[in-house]
Design a protein around this motif. Structure first.
Motif, PDB file in Angstrom:
ATOM      1  N   GLU A   1     -68.006  99.797 -82.725  1.00 27.90           N
ATOM      2  CA  GLU A   1     -67.289  99.427 -83.953  1.00 27.90           C
ATOM      3  C   GLU A   1     -67.841 100.109 -85.192  1.00 27.90           C
ATOM      4  OE1 GLU A   1     -65.876  97.332 -80.912  1.00 27.90           O
ATOM      5  OE2 GLU A   1     -68.001  97.174 -81.494  1.00 27.90           O
TER       6      GLU A   1
ATOM      7  N   ARG B   1     -74.223  96.068 -91.199  1.00 29.29           N
ATOM      8  CA  ARG B   1     -73.449  96.148 -92.433  1.00 29.29           C
ATOM      9  C   ARG B   1     -73.094  97.613 -92.698  1.00 29.29           C
ATOM     10  NH1 ARG B   1     -74.910  91.457 -95.669  1.00 29.29           N
ATOM     11  NH2 ARG B   1     -76.484  90.275 -94.543  1.00 29.29           N
TER      12      ARG B   1
ATOM     13  N   CYS C   1     -65.546  99.589 -91.533  1.00 28.87           N
ATOM     14  CA  CYS C   1     -64.777  98.668 -92.381  1.00 28.87           C
ATOM     15  C   CYS C   1     -65.498  98.395 -93.691  1.00 28.87           C
ATOM     16  CB  CYS C   1     -64.499  97.367 -91.654  1.00 28.87           C
ATOM     17  SG  CYS C   1     -63.258  97.564 -90.386  1.00 28.87           S
TER      18      CYS C   1
ATOM     19  N   PRO D   1     -59.964  95.661 -89.869  1.00 28.89           N
ATOM     20  CA  PRO D   1     -61.021  94.639 -89.998  1.00 28.89           C
ATOM     21  C   PRO D   1     -61.092  93.690 -88.804  1.00 28.89           C
ATOM     22  CG  PRO D   1     -59.780  94.856 -92.046  1.00 28.89           C
ATOM     23  CD  PRO D   1     -59.040  95.633 -91.013  1.00 28.89           C
TER      24      PRO D   1
ATOM     25  N   PRO E   1     -68.342  95.133 -93.763  1.00 31.59           N
ATOM     26  CA  PRO E   1     -68.244  94.155 -92.689  1.00 31.59           C
ATOM     27  C   PRO E   1     -69.613  93.557 -92.396  1.00 31.59           C
ATOM     28  CG  PRO E   1     -68.250  96.319 -91.750  1.00 31.59           C
ATOM     29  CD  PRO E   1     -68.281  96.489 -93.240  1.00 31.59           C
ATOM     30  N   HIS E   2     -69.596  92.355 -91.836  1.00 32.64           N
ATOM     31  CA  HIS E   2     -70.838  91.691 -91.438  1.00 32.64           C
ATOM     32  C   HIS E   2     -70.668  91.221 -89.998  1.00 32.64           C
ATOM     33  CE1 HIS E   2     -72.317  91.382 -95.650  1.00 32.64           C
ATOM     34  NE2 HIS E   2     -71.023  91.472 -95.876  1.00 32.64           N
ATOM     35  N   ILE E   3     -71.286  91.948 -89.094  1.00 38.82           N
ATOM     36  CA  ILE E   3     -71.175  91.585 -87.683  1.00 38.82           C
ATOM     37  C   ILE E   3     -72.561  91.231 -87.163  1.00 38.82           C
ATOM     38  CG2 ILE E   3     -70.644  92.399 -85.378  1.00 38.82           C
ATOM     39  CD1 ILE E   3     -68.602  94.166 -86.498  1.00 38.82           C
TER      40      ILE E   3
ATOM     41  N   TYR F   1     -62.761  95.430 -85.971  1.00 35.89           N
ATOM     42  CA  TYR F   1     -64.187  95.589 -86.265  1.00 35.89           C
ATOM     43  C   TYR F   1     -64.951  94.298 -85.946  1.00 35.89           C
ATOM     44  CZ  TYR F   1     -68.385  97.248 -88.579  1.00 35.89           C
ATOM     45  OH  TYR F   1     -69.673  97.657 -88.832  1.00 35.89           O
ATOM     46  N   HIS F   2     -64.452  93.188 -86.417  1.00 35.37           N
ATOM     47  CA  HIS F   2     -65.157  91.923 -86.244  1.00 35.37           C
ATOM     48  C   HIS F   2     -65.059  91.387 -84.819  1.00 35.37           C
ATOM     49  CE1 HIS F   2     -66.418  91.040 -90.366  1.00 35.37           C
ATOM     50  NE2 HIS F   2     -65.304  91.629 -90.754  1.00 35.37           N
TER      51      HIS F   2
END
Length: 530
Positions: free
Chosen positions: A382, A402, A387, A515, A390-392, A518-519
Motif C-alpha cells: 500500500e 505515515r 494516500c 484511501p 494515511p495512518h495504517i 490504502y487503509h
C-alpha cells in the motif's frame, strides 16, 4: 523454512515482503538466514530467491537483463504508435476516402484502441504455455504484415479491417513488459524498470502526430504508414536477434534443467515456439489459464483500482484522439492551426512523459524506501498508493505507516491540467495554456500509472501477465469511446464543461477508491490473494 518455500515466498506473501536482513533473522530464524541471497552490499533480501544456476533469468548479467528490457520497451511503443499514425494522417485519410475526419476517428481510430486491450488478454494465456518470446515474435510479425495492409488499402473498408487486425496483434508487448520485468529483475528494482517500460507505451501515441505530422501534408498518409512499417520491422528484427525466453517456473525445483543449451538451433526453436510446445506439459493447464483473468478481476482491491486507472488513463487517450480535431478545426470549436503547428504542439506530451518518468523514478524510490524503514524493514504494497496523510497500523510494527506524499501528487496535477485544457479550448486562450494543461496532465498520468501497475503486481506476484492484461484492457476500454461523444459534447456545451466533468469523475473516484484501498489493503490482500 525449506529452500523451495523460500523461492516462492514472494508469491505467498502477496504484498508483504521482508526486505532488511536483520528483520529476516527475526521473521525466518537464524537457521534460514544463511540460505537467503541478498544484494551485493548485503542491505536487501532478494525476492524472488534465485536458483543457484546461471540459466535462471534472475542470474543473468545486467547487460542481458537490460537488453530484454530495451526490447520490450521498444516493442511496447508499437501498439499506440501504430494507432497514432492514423491520428497524424487523419485529414489526408479522410480526403482520400471521401469522409469526414470525425468519421475516421469514430469508425476506425476508436475501435483500433478498443482492440489493443483484447489481444493482450489472449496473449497472456499463450505466454504461460508457449513462453514469452515466441508469442511476442509472432504477434509482432503478424502486426507488421497488417500494417503493410494499412499502407496499401484501396478503400476505407479494407483500411479499417487492416487497422483493426494490426491493433489486435500489436497490443501484445503492452502485456509482455510486466512479465519480463518480473522474470529478470528482483523486487527492489522492479518499480524502476516498470517506470521505463510504462514510459514506452504512454509516450508512444504522441510520436506519430508529432514527427509524422510534418510528413503527411507533404507526402501523404501512406508514407506515414511506411515509417511505421520500418519501425515495426526494426522491432521484429531485434526480437528475433536478441530476444531471450524469460519464463521459468519457480514452483518446479528442476525448472532450470528444462532450459535448452544456448545454441543457434535452440534459439531458433525457442523463438518460433517449438521449445515452448515441448515444455508445455510441465506448465499450467489450458483450463486453469483460461479462467485466471476472470478469477483475478473481481478481487476488490484490484477491480477498484483498475476502474480508477481506466477512467484516468482513458480520458488521456480520449484527449489524444480528439486533440488534433480541437487544434485543427476552425473557430469556434478549434484553433484552426496548420498541420505543422499541430505537430509542433505534440512535443508537449512527449516532454511531459519524460519529466514524469524522471519524477516517478525518484518519488517511487523515496516513498518505498522511507516506508520500509518506518515499517521495520518490511515492505507493504500500500505504500505505492501514497494516500494523503494515511495512518495504517500493521501487525509488523508498533508504529503507524505515515505517508504524506500521495497518488494525490498525481490527482491535483491531473485535475488542474484538464480544467486548464478545457478553459483554453473554450475561451481560445493562448496556446501556452493548451501546452501547460496538456503537459501537467501527462506527468500525472505517468506517475499514477506506474504506481498502480507496481501495486497490483506486488499484490499478485504470481500473475504479472494477467495483471498487465487486465490493466491494459481497462485503460483502453476507458479511452476508446471518447471520440463518440467528446467533440459533439464540446460543440454543444463547451470544452470547459467536458473537461471539467472528466476532472470531477476522476477526483470523485480517487476519494472513493484510493484511501479505502490504502487503509483496507492488508486485510483485502490477506482475504483475496491468489
Amino acid at each position: 523454512m525449506t529452500l523451495h518455500a523460500l523461492r516462492i515466498y514472494h508469491e505467498k506473501a502477496a504484498g508483504r515482503l521482508v526486505i532488511a536482513p536483520d528483520k529476516a533473522r527475526i521473521e525466518f530464524g537464524d537457521n534460514v538466514l544463511p540460505q537467503l541471497k541478498t544484494t551485493s552490499d548485503g542491505t536487501k533480501v532478494l525476492w524472488p530467491q534465485p536458483f543457484d544456476d546461471a540459466r535462471d533469468p534472475q542470474n543473468w548479467s545486467d547487460w542481458q537483463k537490460h537488453v530484454q528490457l530495451a526490447i520490450v520497451t521498444l516493442a511496447a511503443i508499437s501498439p499506440d504508435f501504430n494507432v497514432g499514425i492514423g491520428i497524424a494522417g487523419i485529414q489526408d485519410i479522410a480526403e482520400t476516402y471521401g469522409v469526414s475526419a470525425e468519421k475516421i476517428t469514430s469508425s476506425t481510430t476508436s475501435w483500433a484502441v478498443f482492440l489493443l486491450g483484447w489481444g493482450g488478454i489472449l496473449a497472456v494465456v499463450l505466454m504461460q504455455r508457449l513462453g514469452r518470446l515466441p508469442v511476442l515474435f509472432w504477434s509482432q510479425l503478424l502486426a507488421l504484415g497488417f500494417l503493410i495492409g494499412c499502407a496499401l488499402s484501396p478503400n476505407l473498408r479494407t483500411f479499417a479491417a487492416m487497422r483493426f487486425l494490426t491493433s489486435f496483434f500489436c497490443g501484445v508487448p503492452q502485456v509482455t513488459g510486466l512479465y519480463v520485468v518480473s522474470d529478470v529483475f528482483p523486487f527492489h528494482l522492479q518499480a524502476h524498470k516498470l517506470n521505463v517500460w510504462v514510459m514506452g507505451f504512454i509516450i508512444s501515441p504522441f510520436f506519430p502526430p508529432c514527427a509524422l505530422g510534418y510528413l503527411v501534408p507533404r507526402a501523404g498518409f501512406r508514407w506515414a504508414y511506411g515509417v511505421g512499417i520500418i519501425y515495426n520491422g526494426i522491432v521484429v528484427f531485434l526480437i528475433a536477434l536478441f530476444g531471450r525466453e524469460t519464463l521459468l517456473d519457480r514452483h518446479d525445483p528442476a525448472a532450470c534443467d528444462h532450459v535448452p543449451p544456448n545454441t543457434f538451433a535452440n534459439r531458433v526453436e525457442t523463438l518460433v515456439g517449438i521449445t515452448g510446445s515441448r515444455l508445455a506439459r510441465f506448465r499450467t493447464p489450458w483450463k486453469d489459464l483460461a479462467i485466471r483473468s476472470f478469477r483475478l478481476m473481481w478481487r476488490p482491491h484490484l477491480l477498484s483500482l483498475m476502474l480508477y486507472e481506466g477512467f484516468l488513463f482513458g480520458f488521456s487517450i480520449g484527449m489524444n484522439l480528439t486533440n488534433s480535431l480541437f487544434l485543427g478545426e476552425p473557430r469556434p470549436l478549434g484553433y484552426g492551426f496548420s498541420q505543422d503547428a499541430i505537430a509542433t504542439i505534440y512535443f508537449t506530451p512527449i516532454v511531459s512523459v519524460l519529466l514524469g518518468q524522471l519524477v516517478g523514478h525518484h518519488i517511487n524510490d523515496f516513498i518505498v524506501t522511507r516506508a520500509i524503514r518506518r515499517n521495520g524493514g518490511v515492505y507493504e504494497a500500500e505504500s505505492r498508493l501514497w494516500c494523503v496523510s494515511p495512518h495504517i497500523t500493521t501487525d509488523i510494527s508498533p508504529r503507524p505507516l505515515r505517508m504524506r506524499r500521495s497518488c494525490a501528487i498525481a490527482l491535483p496535477i491531473y485535475v488542474a491540467g484538464l480544467i486548464v485544457s478545457g478553459a483554453a479550448f473554450q475561451n481560445k486562450l493562448s496556446v501556452a495554456a493548451v501546452i501547460m494543461g496538456w503537459g501537467i496532465r501527462e506527468i500525472a498520468v505517468m506517475v499514477n500509472t506506474v504506481a498502480i501497475y507496481a501495486y497490483a503486481n506486488d499484490c499478485f506476484p504470481r500473475f504479472p501477465g494477467e495483471i498487465s492484461g487486465l490493466l491494459n484492457l481497462f485503460r483502453t476500454l476507458g479511452g476508446f469511446a471518447m471520440p463518440y461523444f467528446q467533440t459533439t459534447w464540446a460543440r454543444k456545451r463547451g470544452s470547459l464543461q467536458v473537461f471539467g466533468c472528466e476532472a470531477a469523475i476522476v477526483a470523485g473516484m480517487f476519494f472513493m477508491i484510493v484511501p479505502a484501498v490504502y487503509h483496507l489493503g492488508p486485510k483485502l490482500r490477506a482475504k483475496y490473494s491468489m
